[in-house]
Motif scaffolding. Structure first.
Motif, PDB file in Angstrom:
ATOM      1  N   TRP A  35       0.861  -1.173   0.000  1.00  0.00           N
ATOM      2  CA  TRP A  35       0.000   0.000   0.000  1.00  0.00           C
ATOM      3  C   TRP A  35       0.897   1.221   0.000  1.00  0.00           C
ATOM      4  CZ3 TRP A  35      -5.048   0.051  -0.770  1.00  0.00           C
ATOM      5  CH2 TRP A  35      -5.781  -1.087  -0.480  1.00  0.00           C
ATOM      6  N   VAL A  86       1.002   4.572   1.112  1.00  0.00           N
ATOM      7  CA  VAL A  86       0.309   5.515   1.984  1.00  0.00           C
ATOM      8  C   VAL A  86       1.299   6.587   2.389  1.00  0.00           C
ATOM      9  CG1 VAL A  86      -0.949   5.794   4.128  1.00  0.00           C
ATOM     10  CG2 VAL A  86      -1.178   3.679   2.829  1.00  0.00           C
ATOM     11  N   VAL A 123      -5.505   8.720   6.555  1.00  0.00           N
ATOM     12  CA  VAL A 123      -6.543   8.610   5.538  1.00  0.00           C
ATOM     13  C   VAL A 123      -7.267   7.278   5.679  1.00  0.00           C
ATOM     14  CG1 VAL A 123      -5.353  10.100   3.869  1.00  0.00           C
ATOM     15  CG2 VAL A 123      -4.979   7.645   3.801  1.00  0.00           C
ATOM     16  N   GLY A 179      -8.591   3.838   4.599  1.00  0.00           N
ATOM     17  CA  GLY A 179      -8.059   2.840   3.682  1.00  0.00           C
ATOM     18  C   GLY A 179      -9.027   2.442   2.584  1.00  0.00           C
ATOM     19  N   ARG A 216      -9.843   6.642   0.850  1.00  0.00           N
ATOM     20  CA  ARG A 216      -8.598   7.420   0.790  1.00  0.00           C
ATOM     21  C   ARG A 216      -8.814   8.880   1.178  1.00  0.00           C
ATOM     22  NH1 ARG A 216      -5.376   4.019   1.698  1.00  0.00           N
ATOM     23  NH2 ARG A 216      -3.617   5.089   0.817  1.00  0.00           N
TER      24      ARG A 216
END
Length: 85
Positions: free
Chosen positions: A16, A18, A23, A25, A28
């Motif tokens: 992922w 990120v 945020v 998941g 987003r």
């Protein structure tokens, strides 16, 4: 000197991406904002944590869990979803 390549195999790693841990998941969207279903931050859009320590907007998670494809699993790690106490 010439080099002849007889065989080549590509290797990749998936994760992922990120940049900011603050945020949801699923959508987003930022936790200090609201989910796509809400019009304004604070419109009864609380956050919900699982025992797996992942956090989502409550509305995003409820939509996810209600789909057949989710199989009642956390969207991040695919463990059975259990809401943290």
């Amino acid at each position: 000197m010439k080099v002849k390549i007889n065989q080549w195999a590509g290797v990749a790693v998936w994760k992922w991406c990120v940049e900011d841990e603050e945020v949801c998941g699923i959508c987003r969207g930022a936790f200090d904002g609201c989910c796509p279903d809400c019009k304004l931050p604070g419109d009864d859009c609380p956050l919900i944590w699982g025992e797996c320590k992942h956090c989502f907007h409550m509305h995003c998670l409820l939509k996810w869990i209600s789909t057949e494809a989710s199989q009642q699993l956390c969207p991040m790690d695919r463990r059975p979803w259990v809401t943290a106490a």
